[in-house]
Design a protein around this motif. Structure first.
Motif, mmCIF file in Angstrom:
data_model
loop_
_atom_site.group_PDB
_atom_site.id
_atom_site.type_symbol
_atom_site.label_atom_id
_atom_site.label_comp_id
_atom_site.label_asym_id
_atom_site.label_seq_id
_atom_site.Cartn_x
_atom_site.Cartn_y
_atom_site.Cartn_z
ATOM 1 N N ARG A 1 0.822 -1.205 0.000
ATOM 2 C CA ARG A 1 0.000 0.000 0.000
ATOM 3 C C ARG A 1 0.863 1.265 0.000
ATOM 4 O O ARG A 1 0.591 2.203 -0.745
ATOM 5 N N GLN A 2 1.893 1.266 0.847
ATOM 6 C CA GLN A 2 2.745 2.459 0.911
ATOM 7 C C GLN A 2 3.438 2.722 -0.430
ATOM 8 O O GLN A 2 3.546 3.868 -0.877
ATOM 9 N N GLN B 1 0.637 4.014 -2.934
ATOM 10 C CA GLN B 1 0.174 5.377 -2.697
ATOM 11 C C GLN B 1 1.276 6.398 -2.947
ATOM 12 O O GLN B 1 1.081 7.374 -3.679
ATOM 13 N N GLY C 1 3.197 11.297 2.747
ATOM 14 C CA GLY C 1 2.346 10.471 3.597
ATOM 15 C C GLY C 1 1.439 11.229 4.539
ATOM 16 O O GLY C 1 0.852 10.631 5.445
ATOM 17 N N GLN D 1 -2.419 10.297 4.266
ATOM 18 C CA GLN D 1 -2.606 8.912 4.705
ATOM 19 C C GLN D 1 -2.611 8.788 6.234
ATOM 20 O O GLN D 1 -3.083 7.793 6.781
ATOM 21 N N PRO E 1 -7.007 10.650 2.142
ATOM 22 C CA PRO E 1 -6.267 10.220 0.940
ATOM 23 C C PRO E 1 -7.189 9.939 -0.235
ATOM 24 O O PRO E 1 -6.793 10.114 -1.395
ATOM 25 N N SER F 1 -6.362 4.629 4.624
ATOM 26 C CA SER F 1 -5.319 5.357 5.339
ATOM 27 C C SER F 1 -4.529 4.394 6.222
ATOM 28 O O SER F 1 -4.813 3.196 6.284
ATOM 29 N N ASN F 2 -3.557 4.935 6.934
ATOM 30 C CA ASN F 2 -2.662 4.075 7.715
ATOM 31 C C ASN F 2 -3.355 3.362 8.869
ATOM 32 O O ASN F 2 -2.840 2.372 9.387
#
Length: 469
Positions: free
Chosen positions: A13-14, A17, A88, A91, A98, A140-141
């Motif tokens: 995911r990171q 994004q 980031g 996120q 996001p 999101s995170n």
């Protein structure tokens, strides 16, 4: 709805994004630097004139009004939002933040692409739009990435790779007899600093490269959908293949974006297994909000429906390459280099102050001076240089190339900044012309003897000497 939560894919995911956002930043910075010269109010293909004679083929903010100032506002806004996503920051908030940021990038860049005409007619524009839309629903995170969105990214990677493989197998025979790389590194649109060396690799190795490409594009994509660690291994093979392409050519952000998209299949455990100390990469997540689950399932259903057309295209007798089936640039068909040119021709633009001595304009990326080693520009996209390559192949270009020559006759400062060398230091030439040259790479002995990376010979005249009106 626990089945919707993809535990063990936080790194994927990171990468998705932040990587997609980074490519958007490059695309918007490119628009800031190039759009006004190419397509602005006084550009080579002015957007106002385009909108006046035919409605834009898709949603765009410029449908109601275009100005260079509005274009800059759109591009700078997109660049800033993209950089915030790279850092980031959105996120770190709730899932809607996001989502809103990526949908804004998608809408702003679609507004540019849909009025970009031939300067934005590249497959990686629609690829970036589709990837940006999907990235909006990765969450999101604080919550686990939705598994269906990761599947959609894998499906995108599958269409991108398998579609390109099918285009090649169905197209030029040099892909089937494994000789495509006898020519490709020399005739590709924009060689980079090591393309000359790749071209001079032994021919048996070129055949191995082509065979490996077929394996990576026609076999490996199916394994993206397999359980871990098979999916991660398949993604790693695609990534390594794309890095090989990054090393050997300038294809704007196509290869980098493909690497980012293929990362959707990389599992945290597989990544941790190859890192020192086997670190824990998956955090503890909170519960996924119901509204976000509903949105993700609705988007997944939409993309499944829209995927009918590109899926049918993959196995159609007349497979379309880099085609959109809807106005929103979602669920597209992809592919590249179905045919390979055997010889390289270049358009060389020259000017003269006295009608006797002609001097050559140098472009930033495309071959010109035979003694100049090609530069590395990707993932940045030199749109004018790419169209010069198509022009040399015989593509129609009067609509923008003749205006380009007029700008050179007027010594237009913005246009001259699109080039790497103005032989007249800002002075207006008396005449300009465009000649056609045949280019080939020099051999090792020719390079040592002459210092030239290219050997060229004149072929003919594309545009006769033209004076200011």
């Amino acid at each position: 709805m626990d089945w919707l939560e993809a535990d063990g894919f936080e790194v994927a995911r990171q990468v998705l994004q932040r990587g997609i956002a980074a490519v958007y930043a490059i695309a918007f910075f490119s628009a800031v630097a190039q759009f006004r010269v190419l397509l602005g109010e006084n550009g080579l293909l002015p957007v106002p004139r385009y909108l006046a004679r035919a409605s834009a083929r898709g949603p765009t903010l410029f449908r109601w009004r275009y100005s260079d100032g509005l274009l800059l506002a759109v591009a700078w806004t997109g660049a800033v939002v993209a950089l915030l996503l790279v850092a980031g920051l959105p996120q770190a908030g709730p899932p809607w933040l996001p989502m809103a940021a990526f949908l804004l990038l998608w809408g702003l860049y679609m507004s540019i692409v849909n009025v970009g005409q031939t300067f934005y007619g590249f497959g990686w524009e629609t690829l970036l739009l589709e990837a940006g839309f999907l990235a909006a629903f990765l969450g999101s995170n604080d919550i686990a990435p939705p598994v269906t969105v990761l599947w959609l990214f894998m499906w995108l990677a599958f269409r991108l790779e398998f579609g390109a493989g099918m285009i090649k197998i169905r197209g030029d025979r040099v892909w089937r007899d494994l000789t495509a790389l006898y020519y490709h590194h020399e005739t590709q649109p924009m060689p980079n600093p090591v393309s000359w060396f790749f071209h001079h690799l032994p021919k048996p190795l070129h055949k191995v490269e082509v065979a490996g490409n077929h394996f990576a594009q026609l076999v490996v994509p199916f394994f993206l959908f397999f359980p871990q660690p098979v999916g991660s291994i398949a993604a790693a093979i695609l990534i390594v293949t794309q890095l090989w392409l990054v090393l050997s050519g300038n294809f704007a952000w196509l290869n980098w974006l493909t690497i980012i998209i293929a990362s959707a299949a990389l599992g945290d455990r597989a990544i941790a297994a190859v890192l020192p100390g086997e670190p824990a990469l998956t955090p503890d997540y909170g519960p996924t909000p119901l509204w976000f689950t509903v949105v993700v399932l609705a988007v997944t259903a939409l993309m499944v429906v829209l995927s009918y057309w590109p899926a049918r295209n993959l196995f159609a007798k007349r497979q379309l390459m880099n085609a959109s089936f809807n106005r929103w640039h979602l669920a597209n068909a992809y592919g590249a280099f179905g045919s390979i040119t055997r010889e390289r021709f270049e358009i060389v633009v020259e000017g003269t102050l006295d009608g006797d001595q002609w001097e050559e304009y140098q472009f930033k990326g495309k071959p010109g001076d035979p003694r100049r080693l090609p530069r590395q520009f990707a993932p940045y996209h030199l749109r004018l240089d790419w169209l010069m390559w198509f022009l040399a192949l015989g593509a129609p270009g009067d609509s923008w190339f003749i205006p380009l020559l007029r700008r050179l006759l007027a010594a237009d400062r913005r246009t001259l900044r699109m080039l790497s060398r103005d032989p007249f230091d800002g002075a207006a030439p008396l005449q300009v012309r465009a000649r056609v040259f045949h280019y080939r790479y020099s051999t090792w002995s020719e390079l040592r003897r002459t210092g030239q990376w290219w050997i060229r010979r004149p072929v003919g005249l594309l545009v006769a000497p033209t004076s200011r009106l």
